[in-house]
Design an enzyme around this catalytic site. Structure first.
Site, PDB file in Angstrom:
ATOM      1  N   ASN A 105       0.814  -1.094   0.175  1.00 25.24           N
ATOM      2  CA  ASN A 105      -0.020  -0.041  -0.025  1.00 25.24           C
ATOM      3  C   ASN A 105       0.872   1.285   0.091  1.00 25.24           C
ATOM      4  O   ASN A 105       0.564   2.221  -0.597  1.00 25.24           O
ATOM      5  CB  ASN A 105      -0.791   0.167   1.258  1.00 25.24           C
ATOM      6  CG  ASN A 105      -2.208  -0.744   1.009  1.00 25.24           C
ATOM      7  OD1 ASN A 105      -2.692  -1.029  -0.134  1.00 25.24           O
ATOM      8  ND2 ASN A 105      -2.759  -1.263   2.139  1.00 25.24           N
TER       9      ASN A 105
ATOM     10  N   ASP B 276      -5.908  -2.951  -2.895  1.00 24.44           N
ATOM     11  CA  ASP B 276      -7.265  -3.525  -3.227  1.00 24.44           C
ATOM     12  C   ASP B 276      -7.158  -4.565  -4.626  1.00 24.44           C
ATOM     13  O   ASP B 276      -7.770  -5.685  -4.297  1.00 24.44           O
ATOM     14  CB  ASP B 276      -8.139  -2.559  -3.757  1.00 24.44           C
ATOM     15  CG  ASP B 276      -8.633  -1.381  -2.638  1.00 24.44           C
ATOM     16  OD1 ASP B 276      -8.268  -1.909  -1.252  1.00 24.44           O
ATOM     17  OD2 ASP B 276      -9.078  -0.488  -2.744  1.00 24.44           O
TER      18      ASP B 276
ATOM     19  N   GLU C 293      -6.068  -7.655   5.211  1.00 26.37           N
ATOM     20  CA  GLU C 293      -5.435  -8.710   4.184  1.00 26.37           C
ATOM     21  C   GLU C 293      -5.690 -10.247   4.865  1.00 26.37           C
ATOM     22  O   GLU C 293      -4.915 -11.001   4.504  1.00 26.37           O
ATOM     23  CB  GLU C 293      -4.115  -8.411   3.990  1.00 26.37           C
ATOM     24  CG  GLU C 293      -3.103  -8.529   5.196  1.00 26.37           C
ATOM     25  CD  GLU C 293      -2.943  -7.398   6.031  1.00 26.37           C
ATOM     26  OE1 GLU C 293      -2.132  -6.981   6.813  1.00 26.37           O
ATOM     27  OE2 GLU C 293      -3.954  -6.451   6.050  1.00 26.37           O
TER      28      GLU C 293
END
Length: 407
Positions: free
Chosen positions: A271, A280, A306
């Site tokens: 991220n 995503d 996650e």
């Protein structure tokens, strides 16, 4: 003659019902974005059928072009109804065969010699309309059965199409079997009045049935939203908890189950480096990569962030090790890129098998979480197991066991 038995009054009632149905379907098309195509088809179908009735029975004098126009409107209207059935169930409409049917039937009707008996016209027109309704009844039954609806209820929703198809096929049969020889059906006769009454009732029932199917689709979509993770389409935490509770109940009757808990490695770094959109996309890719490893009875859910959980019914620890190792290998070999920048996907896996000593599924999940923690502490991208006796199981590469499934 009483107005209630006047054919023109009956036709006017049919036109009024179809007009109201058209307005309702248009309102549905405006208000429900996901169902717009099906609703527009049904609004158009009611408008075309109402227009055909007006041309056939209320226009004077009756001209050849009026007959051809009415036939084309009727065929097109029933074609739209036939196409709307799969669209209600989010299936693609089969336009080519419907268009071909309408074109061929219209061509046959326009090529009929002027001196041909009216019953031939009925056989072609009502026969085509009846077949379209019969096929719609079959499609309705199949689509509902595909959504796991009971056979009786599926047949009930297809019944209006079946009855309307039979009604259309009966009219030319009555014309053929009439005492004076084959001729057109007189709507002023007792059969004609009964036919119009039946058509009126079935028009109401048919529109109501299609509206109910649309409503049921929306209910199922809402239910799906309550059970599915909106990003990955995996089951959400609530749905997984319900499924684990059911499996735990079956386990007490002698049916084992195992859990695989997995956590994507270096997800925060992904991220921070490539952005949350890339994160995503990686989660979606992970779910897509894991699905081929699962049987129909296995369930994959997202517990949050996650972290994912796989429920393996009728499976022991050895089988769960094999499944987890297969998943680990697929992720390791995957080729994930974001904006032309590659990123290696991997996950750590913790597995365990439910035991009779577990009071509820949370005990099993807690043990799988401990196994996942051990996998993370060993450097990630590994599979670890913890058994009910709280002793580490053998590593995945040494398991060498199949995926045991009870018969």
């Amino acid at each position: 003659m009483m107005p209630a038995t006047d054919p023109l009054s009956m036709v006017a009632a049919l036109v009024a019902v179809m007009g109201v149905a058209m307005v309702i379907w248009l309102l549905i098309a405006v208000g429900l974005r996901e169902c717009r195509s099906a609703a527009l088809c049904l609004a158009g179908a009611n408008a075309l059928q109402a227009g055909a009735l007006l041309i056939l029975w209320l226009a004077e004098p009756q001209l050849l072009w009026q007959d051809v126009a009415a036939d084309l409107l009727l065929l097109s209207g029933f074609g739209l109804i036939h196409s709307a059935v799969p669209m209600v169930a989010e299936q693609p409409a089969r336009w080519p065969p419907v268009v071909a049917t309408v074109v061929i039937a219209t061509a046959l009707l326009t090529q009929l010699p002027a001196q041909s008996q009216p019953v031939v016209h009925l056989l072609v027109l009502d026969g085509t309309l009846g077949v379209l309704c019969m096929v719609s009844a079959r499609d309705t039954y199949r689509l509902l059965r595909a959504r796991d609806l009971k056979p009786g209820l599926s047949a009930l929703f297809g019944l209006p199409f079946l009855l309307l198809g039979l009604l259309l096929l009966v009219r030319p049969l009555v014309a053929v079997m009439s005492p004076g020889g084959p001729r057109d059906v007189d709507l002023h006769s007792s059969f004609g009045i009964a036919w119009l009454w039946t058509a009126l009732v079935l028009t109401l029932v048919l529109n109501g049935t299609l509206a109910f199917l649309l409503l049921m689709k929306l209910v199922l979509q809402i239910r799906r939203l309550t059970l599915r993770d909106p990003l990955t389409d995996a089951l959400n935490r609530r749905a997984m908890a319900e499924a684990m509770a059911q499996e735990h109940h079956r386990m007490r009757r002698g049916h084992p189950y195992a859990l695989v808990l997995l956590d994507m490695d270096r997800f925060k770094q992904l991220n921070d480096t490539l952005g949350h959109a890339a994160g995503d996309a990686a989660l979606k890719a992970l779910v897509g990569l894991l699905q081929p490893c699962l049987r129909e009875v296995d369930l994959l859910g997202r517990l949050g962030g996650e972290e994912f959980c796989v429920l393996l019914p009728y499976t022991d620890a050895g089988g769960a090790l094999l499944v987890a190792e297969r998943m680990r290998h697929l992720l390791e070999q995957s080729d994930f890129t974001w904006n032309d920048e590659p990123w290696p996907l991997s996950a750590s896996f913790g597995i365990t098998e439910a035991a009779l000593t577990d009071t509820d599924p949370t005990d099993v999940l807690r043990r799988a979480d401990e196994a996942l923690y051990r996998a993370k502490s060993q450097g990630r991208n590994v599979v670890q197991a913890v058994e009910a006796a709280d002793r580490p199981a053998r590593p995945a590469e040494d398991s060498g066991q199949g995926h045991p499934v009870a018969p």
